[in-house]
Write a protein that holds these residues in place. Structure first.
Motif, PDB file in Angstrom:
ATOM      1  N   MET A   1      -8.326   4.855  -4.516  1.00  0.00           N
ATOM      2  CA  MET A   1      -7.827   3.482  -4.483  1.00  0.00           C
ATOM      3  C   MET A   1      -6.311   3.515  -4.375  1.00  0.00           C
ATOM      4  O   MET A   1      -5.638   4.157  -5.174  1.00  0.00           O
ATOM      5  N   GLN A   2      -5.778   2.860  -3.333  1.00  0.00           N
ATOM      6  CA  GLN A   2      -4.324   2.818  -3.194  1.00  0.00           C
ATOM      7  C   GLN A   2      -3.850   1.380  -3.009  1.00  0.00           C
ATOM      8  O   GLN A   2      -4.584   0.532  -2.547  1.00  0.00           O
ATOM      9  N   GLN A   3      -2.599   1.153  -3.423  1.00  0.00           N
ATOM     10  CA  GLN A   3      -1.985  -0.167  -3.331  1.00  0.00           C
ATOM     11  C   GLN A   3      -0.836  -0.116  -2.339  1.00  0.00           C
ATOM     12  O   GLN A   3      -0.022   0.801  -2.367  1.00  0.00           O
ATOM     13  N   VAL A   4      -0.793  -1.110  -1.432  1.00  0.00           N
ATOM     14  CA  VAL A   4       0.334  -1.231  -0.504  1.00  0.00           C
ATOM     15  C   VAL A   4       0.881  -2.648  -0.606  1.00  0.00           C
ATOM     16  O   VAL A   4       0.212  -3.547  -1.113  1.00  0.00           O
ATOM     17  N   ASP A   5       2.093  -2.838  -0.114  1.00  0.00           N
ATOM     18  CA  ASP A   5       2.704  -4.165  -0.190  1.00  0.00           C
ATOM     19  C   ASP A   5       2.133  -5.111   0.864  1.00  0.00           C
ATOM     20  O   ASP A   5       1.806  -6.253   0.570  1.00  0.00           O
ATOM     21  N   PHE A   6       2.030  -4.599   2.092  1.00  0.00           N
ATOM     22  CA  PHE A   6       1.530  -5.429   3.190  1.00  0.00           C
ATOM     23  C   PHE A   6       0.548  -4.602   4.005  1.00  0.00           C
ATOM     24  O   PHE A   6       0.885  -3.503   4.474  1.00  0.00           O
ATOM     25  N   LEU A   7      -0.651  -5.140   4.204  1.00  0.00           N
ATOM     26  CA  LEU A   7      -1.703  -4.436   4.936  1.00  0.00           C
ATOM     27  C   LEU A   7      -1.917  -5.114   6.279  1.00  0.00           C
ATOM     28  O   LEU A   7      -2.102  -6.335   6.348  1.00  0.00           O
TER      29      LEU A   7
ATOM     30  N   ILE B   1     -15.026   6.921   2.166  1.00  0.00           N
ATOM     31  CA  ILE B   1     -14.740   5.491   2.106  1.00  0.00           C
ATOM     32  C   ILE B   1     -13.677   5.247   1.042  1.00  0.00           C
ATOM     33  O   ILE B   1     -13.834   5.643  -0.114  1.00  0.00           O
ATOM     34  N   GLU B   2     -12.577   4.623   1.461  1.00  0.00           N
ATOM     35  CA  GLU B   2     -11.429   4.417   0.599  1.00  0.00           C
ATOM     36  C   GLU B   2     -11.257   2.928   0.292  1.00  0.00           C
ATOM     37  O   GLU B   2     -11.665   2.074   1.075  1.00  0.00           O
ATOM     38  N   THR B   3     -10.622   2.653  -0.849  1.00  0.00           N
ATOM     39  CA  THR B   3     -10.315   1.287  -1.256  1.00  0.00           C
ATOM     40  C   THR B   3      -8.816   1.072  -1.130  1.00  0.00           C
ATOM     41  O   THR B   3      -8.028   1.822  -1.708  1.00  0.00           O
ATOM     42  N   ILE B   4      -8.419   0.063  -0.346  1.00  0.00           N
ATOM     43  CA  ILE B   4      -6.998  -0.228  -0.158  1.00  0.00           C
ATOM     44  C   ILE B   4      -6.737  -1.663  -0.611  1.00  0.00           C
ATOM     45  O   ILE B   4      -7.354  -2.606  -0.104  1.00  0.00           O
TER      46      ILE B   4
END
Length: 538
Positions: free
Chosen positions: A1-7, A192-195
């Motif tokens: 699980m990763q966090q980004v500012d703008f996807l 399968i990744e969680t963004i």
């Protein structure tokens, strides 16, 4: 699980324009751009004709471009949106030129301007016959200079994450549905990744692959529209599928067909039937430069009347030097299959080209789901109405990418974007109990059936019996595919099939609900327009 500012999902003109602007406005924040194929494999890349814009005030005006767009849209355009796109367009074009896009110029340095169906003036800027490719090149080079943009190729977005994944019941009536991010199948690792992201921006392109023959590349499988529909977002006007009148006809070809740009007719190309007759004058006073819905129906009528699989585009009267200058790729493609355009006419037939409907958005690209934006062909802004005016799509993508950039920037600076209080509660993807599908034919055969049903029953001309048959067959395909989806490990092929069946369903339902003939939806059981002009929202 990763966090980004703008996807950002998608690397066509809509996705890259937005990502580049966000990267410069917020150099300290991370922008993640995902694409399921190579970075340049987009619908943008295959846009040949050019981009419509008013930048010659001596001969053209905003009023003329607005009027042309409204006429082509057959009563369903939002006049407010048309005015926004047309009047803001020149500034967006200037930005593209500043980024290094090379539009063709005359000897005196002024831009060469083409004319296409439905346009009252010469206003199409172009780069030979590969305008989209040239704009894509400039944007990719610009994005590569931004250290805070990470572009990941070969990542297939499976679904949007909403309250549904937190265990809440989410329906169309649920107020304030929120998007927290996406589940993604990384095709390189098969994991399968969680963004998660404060804002998600869909620029996922069109859905032409739902038909047997299309000008769209293989990636145009309607993924964004299907995901938003599953997430209970609003979709509208999906029945308005534009068939480009002149795709190169090659016997036995299915899938992506080579586009013969409308600009060829703008430069004087003439459509002829098997008897050599220039037939368009029998269908419209504008002849070969009538809007696309009229030209496509005329060709379809001629093919059915004469029992042929194509008509002809006559360019034999062109000066070869000028044809080579403006259409070098068309010349080479024709030459490669034995067609000398100075001696032979080009065989052409309509092919699925552009979806005028899609994810319903407001004037700033905001969908009905909070913190989820949609721009480009996957969206429905109100610009195109019942039929897109030629070369308005690239303009729309640039204008709405900028408007989204302004809106999301404002929210980011004010702290309005969702801070993901549910981060710890969002589950990882659950593949428990699934296995590799044992027979790929279950997927490939269903895809063939879907494309045959859509092409035979939901094409340029429709009627109630065909639509009912299509609806019943799609219901069966949906049941079979959902059963396979629940028991199988996900794959790109299965995900695309599932999305395309959803797209087919939305097109058919929209066509059934629209009990009239308007623009691109021509139903022989309702040959007249209804007095009630409305959008079909699903």
């Amino acid at each position: 699980m990763q966090q980004v500012d703008f996807l950002v999902i998608g690397t066509g003109i809509a996705g890259l324009t937005y990502a580049y602007k966000m990267a410069h406005r917020f150099p300290e924040k991370k922008i993640l751009v995902l694409t399921k194929a190579a970075a340049d494999e987009t619908n943008t890349k295959y846009a040949q004709g050019g981009v419509a814009v008013v930048n010659d005030p001596e001969h053209d005006s905003f009023e003329k471009h607005i009027e042309d767009t409204l006429i082509a849209g057959d009563g369903l355009c939002s006049k407010k949106i048309v005015e926004i796109v047309v009047t803001e367009g020149p500034d967006r074009i200037d930005e593209m030129i500043a980024l290094g896009t090379n539009f063709d110029k005359e000897a005196d340095g002024d831009y060469k301007r083409g004319k296409e169906g439905g346009h009252s003036e010469f206003r199409i800027l172009h780069h030979k016959d590969v305008t989209g490719w040239e704009m894509e090149r400039a944007l990719l080079e610009a994005v590569a200079t931004c250290p805070n943009i990470e572009l990941i190729k070969h990542c297939f977005v499976i679904d949007l994450i909403t309250q549904h994944h937190l265990g809440y019941l989410v329906t169309k009536a649920t107020p304030d549905i929120e998007c927290y991010g996406v589940y993604v199948l990384n095709l390189r690792t098969n994991e399968i990744e969680t963004i998660l992201s404060g804002s998600t921006y869909l620029a996922s392109g069109g859905n032409g692959q739902v038909y047997r023959t299309t000008t769209n590349p293989g990636i145009a499988t309607g993924d964004g529209v299907a995901m938003v529909y599953r997430a209970k977002g609003r979709i509208e006007n999906m029945e308005f599928i534009q068939f480009h009148p002149t795709a190169l006809f090659e016997a036995g070809l299915t899938g992506q067909a080579f586009l013969i740009t409308e600009a060829v007719r703008g430069d004087g190309g003439i459509l002829r039937n098997k008897d050599g007759e220039a037939f368009m004058e029998r269908y419209d006073a504008r002849k070969d430069l009538a809007p696309r819905d009229i030209v496509a129906r005329a060709i379809d009528s001629e093919m059915k009347r004469t029992g042929t699989e194509h008509v002809w585009l006559d360019c034999r009267h062109f000066e070869l030097e000028k044809f080579l200058e403006h259409f070098p790729n068309i010349y080479e493609k024709c030459k490669s299959i034995g067609i000398d355009i100075t001696q032979h006419m080009i065989p052409v037939a309509p092919a699925a080209h552009y979806s005028c409907g899609g994810i319903k958005v407001d004037a700033w690209g905001q969908t009905s789901i909070r913190n989820l934006y949609a721009v480009g062909e996957c969206s429905s802004t109100g610009l195109h109405g019942a039929n897109r005016l030629a070369s308005n799509s690239l303009l729309e993508a640039m204008v709405f990418a900028h408007r989204c950039f302004e809106q999301v920037s404002k929210k980011a600076l004010s702290g309005e974007l969702n801070e993901h209080h549910y981060k710890g509660a969002i589950p990882e993807w659950n593949a428990k109990g699934t296995m590799q599908p044992r027979e790929m034919i279950l997927i490939t055969q269903s895809l063939k059936e879907l494309r045959q049903v859509m092409s035979d029953y939901v094409g340029i001309v429709r009627n109630n019996i065909r639509l009912e048959r299509a609806s019943k067959r799609l219901d069966l395909l949906w049941e079979e595919t959902e059963q396979l989806y629940r028991s199988s490990k996900v794959s790109p092929q299965l995900l695309e099939l599932r999305n395309l069946i959803t797209i087919g369903y939305l097109i058919v339902k929209g066509a059934i609900f629209r009990k009239e003939s308007r623009g691109l939806n021509y139903n022989t059981d309702y040959p007249e327009k209804s007095a009630l002009v409305q959008n079909v929202v699903l």
